[in-house]
Design a protein around this motif. Structure first.
Motif, PDB file in Angstrom:
ATOM      1  N   CYS A  81       0.953  -1.301   0.054  1.00  0.00           N
ATOM      2  CA  CYS A  81       0.173  -0.254  -0.037  1.00  0.00           C
ATOM      3  C   CYS A  81       1.072   1.134   0.085  1.00  0.00           C
ATOM      4  CB  CYS A  81      -0.930   0.124   1.174  1.00  0.00           C
ATOM      5  SG  CYS A  81      -1.891  -1.542   1.685  1.00  0.00           S
ATOM      6  N   PHE A  82       2.054   1.157   0.709  1.00  0.00           N
ATOM      7  CA  PHE A  82       2.810   2.523   0.921  1.00  0.00           C
ATOM      8  C   PHE A  82       3.578   2.738  -0.167  1.00  0.00           C
ATOM      9  CE2 PHE A  82       2.676   2.974   5.854  1.00  0.00           C
ATOM     10  CZ  PHE A  82       1.137   3.056   5.777  1.00  0.00           C
ATOM     11  N   VAL A  83       4.107   1.711  -1.096  1.00  0.00           N
ATOM     12  CA  VAL A  83       4.637   1.818  -2.035  1.00  0.00           C
ATOM     13  C   VAL A  83       3.925   2.411  -3.082  1.00  0.00           C
ATOM     14  CG1 VAL A  83       5.994   0.574  -4.019  1.00  0.00           C
ATOM     15  CG2 VAL A  83       6.542   0.206  -1.836  1.00  0.00           C
ATOM     16  N   ARG A  84       2.920   1.727  -3.224  1.00  0.00           N
ATOM     17  CA  ARG A  84       1.718   2.372  -4.086  1.00  0.00           C
ATOM     18  C   ARG A  84       1.347   3.869  -4.192  1.00  0.00           C
ATOM     19  NH1 ARG A  84      -3.679   0.944  -3.013  1.00  0.00           N
ATOM     20  NH2 ARG A  84      -2.932   1.623  -1.000  1.00  0.00           N
ATOM     21  N   ASP A  85       1.255   4.141  -2.569  1.00  0.00           N
ATOM     22  CA  ASP A  85       1.058   5.585  -2.368  1.00  0.00           C
ATOM     23  C   ASP A  85       2.402   6.581  -2.733  1.00  0.00           C
ATOM     24  OD1 ASP A  85      -1.396   4.788  -1.115  1.00  0.00           O
ATOM     25  OD2 ASP A  85      -0.721   5.072   0.975  1.00  0.00           O
ATOM     26  N   SER A 121      -0.662  -8.378  -4.650  1.00  0.00           N
ATOM     27  CA  SER A 121      -1.011  -7.547  -3.478  1.00  0.00           C
ATOM     28  C   SER A 121      -2.275  -6.714  -3.817  1.00  0.00           C
ATOM     29  CB  SER A 121       0.302  -6.787  -3.150  1.00  0.00           C
ATOM     30  OG  SER A 121       1.131  -7.518  -2.772  1.00  0.00           O
ATOM     31  N   LEU A 122      -2.344  -5.868  -4.859  1.00  0.00           N
ATOM     32  CA  LEU A 122      -3.449  -5.032  -5.072  1.00  0.00           C
ATOM     33  C   LEU A 122      -4.658  -5.769  -5.647  1.00  0.00           C
ATOM     34  CD1 LEU A 122      -1.593  -1.894  -6.477  1.00  0.00           C
ATOM     35  CD2 LEU A 122      -2.348  -2.358  -4.153  1.00  0.00           C
ATOM     36  N   VAL A 123      -4.709  -7.095  -5.916  1.00  0.00           N
ATOM     37  CA  VAL A 123      -5.876  -7.951  -6.336  1.00  0.00           C
ATOM     38  C   VAL A 123      -6.531  -8.267  -4.983  1.00  0.00           C
ATOM     39  CG1 VAL A 123      -6.709 -10.086  -7.086  1.00  0.00           C
ATOM     40  CG2 VAL A 123      -5.301  -8.599  -8.524  1.00  0.00           C
ATOM     41  N   PHE A 124      -5.583  -8.808  -3.856  1.00  0.00           N
ATOM     42  CA  PHE A 124      -6.159  -9.021  -2.693  1.00  0.00           C
ATOM     43  C   PHE A 124      -6.221  -7.791  -1.803  1.00  0.00           C
ATOM     44  CE2 PHE A 124      -3.952  -9.221   1.786  1.00  0.00           C
ATOM     45  CZ  PHE A 124      -4.977 -10.039   2.470  1.00  0.00           C
ATOM     46  N   GLN A 142      -5.800  14.337  -0.629  1.00  0.00           N
ATOM     47  CA  GLN A 142      -6.814  15.319   0.094  1.00  0.00           C
ATOM     48  C   GLN A 142      -7.881  14.316   1.029  1.00  0.00           C
ATOM     49  OE1 GLN A 142      -5.757  18.493   1.012  1.00  0.00           O
ATOM     50  NE2 GLN A 142      -4.220  17.935  -0.542  1.00  0.00           N
ATOM     51  N   ALA A 143      -8.105  13.322   0.390  1.00  0.00           N
ATOM     52  CA  ALA A 143      -9.084  12.385   0.863  1.00  0.00           C
ATOM     53  C   ALA A 143      -8.697  10.921   0.768  1.00  0.00           C
ATOM     54  CB  ALA A 143     -10.505  12.684   0.179  1.00  0.00           C
ATOM     55  N   GLY A 144      -9.478   9.950   1.278  1.00  0.00           N
ATOM     56  CA  GLY A 144      -9.067   8.729   1.215  1.00  0.00           C
ATOM     57  C   GLY A 144      -7.803   8.171   1.904  1.00  0.00           C
ATOM     58  N   PRO A 145      -7.528   6.868   1.704  1.00  0.00           N
ATOM     59  CA  PRO A 145      -6.466   6.320   2.448  1.00  0.00           C
ATOM     60  C   PRO A 145      -5.112   7.126   2.472  1.00  0.00           C
ATOM     61  CG  PRO A 145      -7.379   4.586   1.217  1.00  0.00           C
ATOM     62  CD  PRO A 145      -8.015   5.809   0.822  1.00  0.00           C
ATOM     63  N   GLY A 146      -4.810   7.855   1.404  1.00  0.00           N
ATOM     64  CA  GLY A 146      -3.446   8.481   1.076  1.00  0.00           C
ATOM     65  C   GLY A 146      -3.531   9.857   1.896  1.00  0.00           C
ATOM     66  N   SER A 147      -4.626  10.478   2.475  1.00  0.00           N
ATOM     67  CA  SER A 147      -4.809  11.447   3.329  1.00  0.00           C
ATOM     68  C   SER A 147      -4.463  11.218   4.707  1.00  0.00           C
ATOM     69  CB  SER A 147      -6.210  12.310   3.225  1.00  0.00           C
ATOM     70  OG  SER A 147      -6.770  11.641   3.375  1.00  0.00           O
ATOM     71  N   MET A 148      -4.564   9.843   4.955  1.00  0.00           N
ATOM     72  CA  MET A 148      -4.650   9.242   6.589  1.00  0.00           C
ATOM     73  C   MET A 148      -3.082   8.912   6.786  1.00  0.00           C
ATOM     74  SD  MET A 148      -8.095   6.965   6.223  1.00  0.00           S
ATOM     75  CE  MET A 148      -8.008   6.568   8.004  1.00  0.00           C
TER      76      MET A 148
END
Lengths: 67, 365
Positions: free
Chosen positions: B39-43, B102-105, B182-188
């Motif tokens: 998730c974090f590499v994707r972000d 990973s992103l399918v799961f 500004q929103a969603g998981p990336g903003s947290m």
């Protein structure tokens, strides 16, 4: 002495090659690895099987004698 | 200090890393991501503009910290070795596949364990796929699979990825160049300094303990060795206590808000691809970051593959969606894997079989 050259190989190949060599060799064997974590893994593997492992540093690599 | 020579020390390393993950989740990271590498590499790929999914763009200091933590501790303990040359392009493809699976799961093996500790039964289903994937990889290893030897390279080569991470950190903190959701998981997210320090600690402990989510199960399958598994158990227990204590433990399948879906077959196949690819690459995504930090250019290429895979996933709609509640109608919208994602996952598994049975060790040919 039987020699296992596992330098530069990824986990867990050095351990698999060591296990194979221990199965077929009668006397002590010499294992060459290049990473510190491979060294610990091979030493631990030998200890778990009740064998003695002696390591010498050769430049940036390791030579482990298992007997 | 050697953290990898006894089960107790390994479990302790798992506990420390679990505490770091729990702290970061408490101070703002998406709870069930906490410290998910995929998730974090994707972000981070998003923050660099490699994909345009606006809700998942943020230069995660955890990733920077992990690589730099491993780099610093390996230099300090003389374990840093600049190496490369063990089939780099195959490793790049393996990195891509690890990210797509990973992103399918919806998560790397680390997040799978974190989700398991939060009661998400989907992650327990995915564990079946992960174990099967690792076992297939182990079978290939038994048949003589190898990507060949790495050789020592110029000292600076291994320091390139850590240097790039420093560059990204400077860009993220001193400029407005990088994108940030500004929103969603990336903003947290937890405060930057906390994430960075958390990453450094996690990276140092992971380097010393050789923590690896694929390796732990591989060692059990291949050599009946449970040592590495104790790290995972340590981390799982800490996260379980954290989730129970903060009322985040929800047992069930379709739990909204945790970014997961309940398409069992695809949870299994996604993690199957991840487990299989991780064993062939010599370690899970976390381990690849750590190896890259301690000088392996081959692992660094795998990390680049992760970034590339993340960009593909969001540019071509391969990533699954998570179960959520519609804000207006208050209805439960089930998460799903897209058709593109399913096709990509199948292609990945086919490619893995080709890689696994066409690369042999010199003596095993």
């Amino acid at each position: 002495m039987k020699e296992v050259d596992a330098r530069g190989l990824s986990c867990p190949e050095p351990l698999m090659m060591t296990a194979e060599a221990l199965k077929s060799a009668k006397g002590p064997i010499k294992v060459l690895v290049s990473e510190a974590h491979q060294r610990t893994n091979v030493e631990k593997f030998a200890k778990d099987r009740g064998k003695k492992a002696t390591t010498t540093e050769k430049g940036s690599e390791f030579e482990i004698v298992i007997e | 200090m050697n953290l990898s020579d006894s089960k107790k020390k390994l479990a302790l390393a798992g506990v420390v890393c679990g505490l770091v993950a729990a702290c970061l989740a408490y101070f703002g990271n998406p709870a069930n991501m906490a410290f998910c590498i995929a998730c974090f590499v994707r972000d981070m790929a998003g923050s660099l503009g490699m994909h345009q999914a606006e809700v998942v763009q943020y230069a995660r200091p955890e990733i920077i910290g992990l690589i730099l933590g491993a780099f610093i501790i390996s230099v300090a303990t003389k374990e840093y070795r600049s190496t490369g040359g063990s089939s780099p392009m195959i490793r790049f493809v393996l990195g891509m596949i690890i990210m797509i699976g990973s992103l399918v799961f919806l998560g790397c093996p680390l997040r799978m364990v974190i989700r398991m500790s939060a009661g998400d039964l989907n992650a327990w289903v995915a564990l079946i796929g992960f174990i099967l994937g690792v076992s297939t990889g182990a079978f290939a290893l038994k048949k003589g699979f190898s990507l060949g030897r790495a050789h020592e390279t110029n000292k600076t080569s291994g320091a390139v990825l850590p240097a790039i991470m420093v560059g990204i950190l400077i860009l993220a903190t001193c400029t407005t160049l990088l994108k940030a959701s500004q929103a969603g998981p990336g903003s947290m997210h937890a405060p930057i300094i906390m994430s960075l320090i958390g990453g450094l600690i996690f990276g140092a402990f992971a380097q010393k303990s050789r923590m690896c989510f694929a390796g732990s199960i591989r060692d059990v399958v291949l050599m009946k060795n449970f040592d590495l598994l104790s790290v995972i158990v340590g981390l799982f227990v800490v996260m379980l206590i954290f989730n129970a204590a903060t009322n985040r433990f929800v047992l069930g399948f379709n739990t909204p808000g945790i970014i997961a879906h309940s398409e069992h077959l695809w949870n299994i196949l996604g993690m199957y691809a991840v487990g299989f690819a991780a064993v062939l690459a010599g370690g899970c995504p976390l381990r690849q970051l750590i190896l890259a930090g301690q000088g392996s250019s081959d692992a660094a290429v795998t990390v680049l593959g992760l970034f590339f895979g993340a960009a593909l996933c969001h540019n071509f709609g391969l990533a699954a969606s998570g179960t959520a509640i519609n804000a207006e109608t208050k209805e439960l919208v089930a998460g799903a894997v897209s058709t593109n994602g399913k096709v990509a996952c199948i292609i990945c598994i086919v490619v893995l079989f080709v890689i696994a049975f066409t690369n042999k060790r010199e003596s095993a040919k």
